[in-house]
Design a protein around this motif. Structure first.
Motif, mmCIF file in Angstrom:
data_model
loop_
_atom_site.group_PDB
_atom_site.id
_atom_site.type_symbol
_atom_site.label_atom_id
_atom_site.label_comp_id
_atom_site.label_asym_id
_atom_site.label_seq_id
_atom_site.Cartn_x
_atom_site.Cartn_y
_atom_site.Cartn_z
ATOM 1 N N GLU A 166 0.829 -1.203 0.000
ATOM 2 C CA GLU A 166 0.000 0.000 0.000
ATOM 3 C C GLU A 166 0.866 1.258 0.000
ATOM 4 O O GLU A 166 0.554 2.237 -0.688
ATOM 5 N N LEU A 167 1.956 1.237 0.745
ATOM 6 C CA LEU A 167 2.868 2.377 0.745
ATOM 7 C C LEU A 167 3.450 2.608 -0.645
ATOM 8 O O LEU A 167 3.585 3.750 -1.095
ATOM 9 N N LEU A 182 -6.198 8.935 1.413
ATOM 10 C CA LEU A 182 -7.050 7.751 1.292
ATOM 11 C C LEU A 182 -6.542 6.628 2.196
ATOM 12 O O LEU A 182 -7.310 6.014 2.936
ATOM 13 N N ALA A 183 -5.243 6.368 2.133
ATOM 14 C CA ALA A 183 -4.658 5.273 2.912
ATOM 15 C C ALA A 183 -4.814 5.513 4.406
ATOM 16 O O ALA A 183 -5.095 4.577 5.171
ATOM 17 N N LYS A 184 -4.654 6.759 4.832
ATOM 18 C CA LYS A 184 -4.714 7.063 6.262
ATOM 19 C C LYS A 184 -6.147 7.088 6.800
ATOM 20 O O LYS A 184 -6.350 7.130 8.012
ATOM 21 N N PRO A 188 -9.300 2.348 0.031
ATOM 22 C CA PRO A 188 -8.382 1.682 -0.910
ATOM 23 C C PRO A 188 -7.624 2.665 -1.788
ATOM 24 O O PRO A 188 -8.161 3.701 -2.197
ATOM 25 N N VAL A 189 -6.378 2.336 -2.044
ATOM 26 C CA VAL A 189 -5.530 3.119 -2.943
ATOM 27 C C VAL A 189 -5.285 2.286 -4.194
ATOM 28 O O VAL A 189 -4.941 1.105 -4.108
ATOM 29 N N ALA A 190 -5.489 2.883 -5.340
ATOM 30 C CA ALA A 190 -5.344 2.155 -6.605
ATOM 31 C C ALA A 190 -3.928 1.619 -6.764
ATOM 32 O O ALA A 190 -2.952 2.264 -6.380
ATOM 33 N N ASP A 191 -3.834 0.415 -7.334
ATOM 34 C CA ASP A 191 -2.522 -0.167 -7.607
ATOM 35 C C ASP A 191 -1.761 0.709 -8.598
ATOM 36 O O ASP A 191 -2.330 1.233 -9.557
#
Length: 241
Positions: A166-167, A182-184, A188-191
């Protein structure tokens, strides 16, 4: 004639001192090489304490050794000045950490800056970390108080973890700030694919002594482990700029 003799004596004394320092350097390096061949030694020099040499490792950490390399010490060296104990080790380590962090290009960080930044903090972060998320929710307040926040990646569970992936997605996103937001907030974060600096920053964090997140590095190189409320953190950061 007297001046010539004095100059010659000084020259011989200086040459002897340089030779002794070189011998000590070799002896200490030989000992360290035998103990840990890959130990990242950056420099060896006489410490303020007579008979003790200071070994600076990459990233800022310090060791101490005897001139012959037979004795090693890991710990704090204090000097008493005007009745107060000054932690020389902490001062040296902070300078080394500050130098190391300053060498990281801004393009390899995720930066949140306000309108008027008076100082900055560098934060080793993991998206899957409750206190990291709490700190991130206070970034707008830190910015308002004049503190720029610069993120570095530190997946606590290692490079094979879901958080490391994810990072990498955050660092490879077109809009890194939005991806971090978004992550925090557990969205979901796009690939995304790129030559991300996650592995390099994870190794850097380990080298300077980071063991958990958030790990906050002040502008002067001092490391604050763990979450601090925005008002308190801003005060510390502004005092250390």
């Amino acid at each position: 004639m007297r001046f010539t003799r004095t100059f010659a004596a000084l020259t011989l004394g200086l040459a002897s001192s340089v030779a002794m320092a070189a011998d000590a350097d070799q002896a200490i390096r030989k000992t360290l090489q035998a103990i840990q061949p890959d130990l990242p030694v950056e420099a060896i020099a006489e410490s303020p304490m007579a008979g003790v040499y200071q070994v600076q490792l990459q990233g800022g950490r310090q060791l101490y050794a005897s001139e012959d390399g037979q004795f090693l010490l890991q710990g704090y060296l204090f000097q008493v000045k005007d009745g107060k104990a000054v932690n020389l080790t902490e001062e040296a380590e902070s300078l080394g950490v500050a130098k190391t962090i300053a060498a990281i290009p801004a393009s390899e960080m995720v930066i949140f800056a306000g309108k008027e930044s008076k100082t900055h903090i560098s934060v080793f972060t993991d998206t899957d970390c409750g206190y990291c998320q709490k700190l991130h929710s206070e970034v707008p307040e830190l910015n308002r108080l004049g503190v720029e926040v610069r993120y570095l990646a530190f997946p606590r569970q290692g490079l094979g973890s879901a958080a490391a992936k994810e990072l990498a997605n955050v660092w490879c996103a077109k809009d890194k700030q939005k991806a971090m937001d978004l992550a925090k907030t557990r969205q979901p974060v796009a690939d995304a694919q790129c030559d991300s600096p996650v592995a390099k920053q994870y190794a850097l964090g380990q080298m300077i002594g980071v063991t958990g997140t958030p790990a906050i590095v002040l502008a002067n190189g001092k490391i604050i482990p763990g979450y601090q409320p925005a008002a308190q953190l801003a005060k510390i950061a502004l005092e250390s700029k």
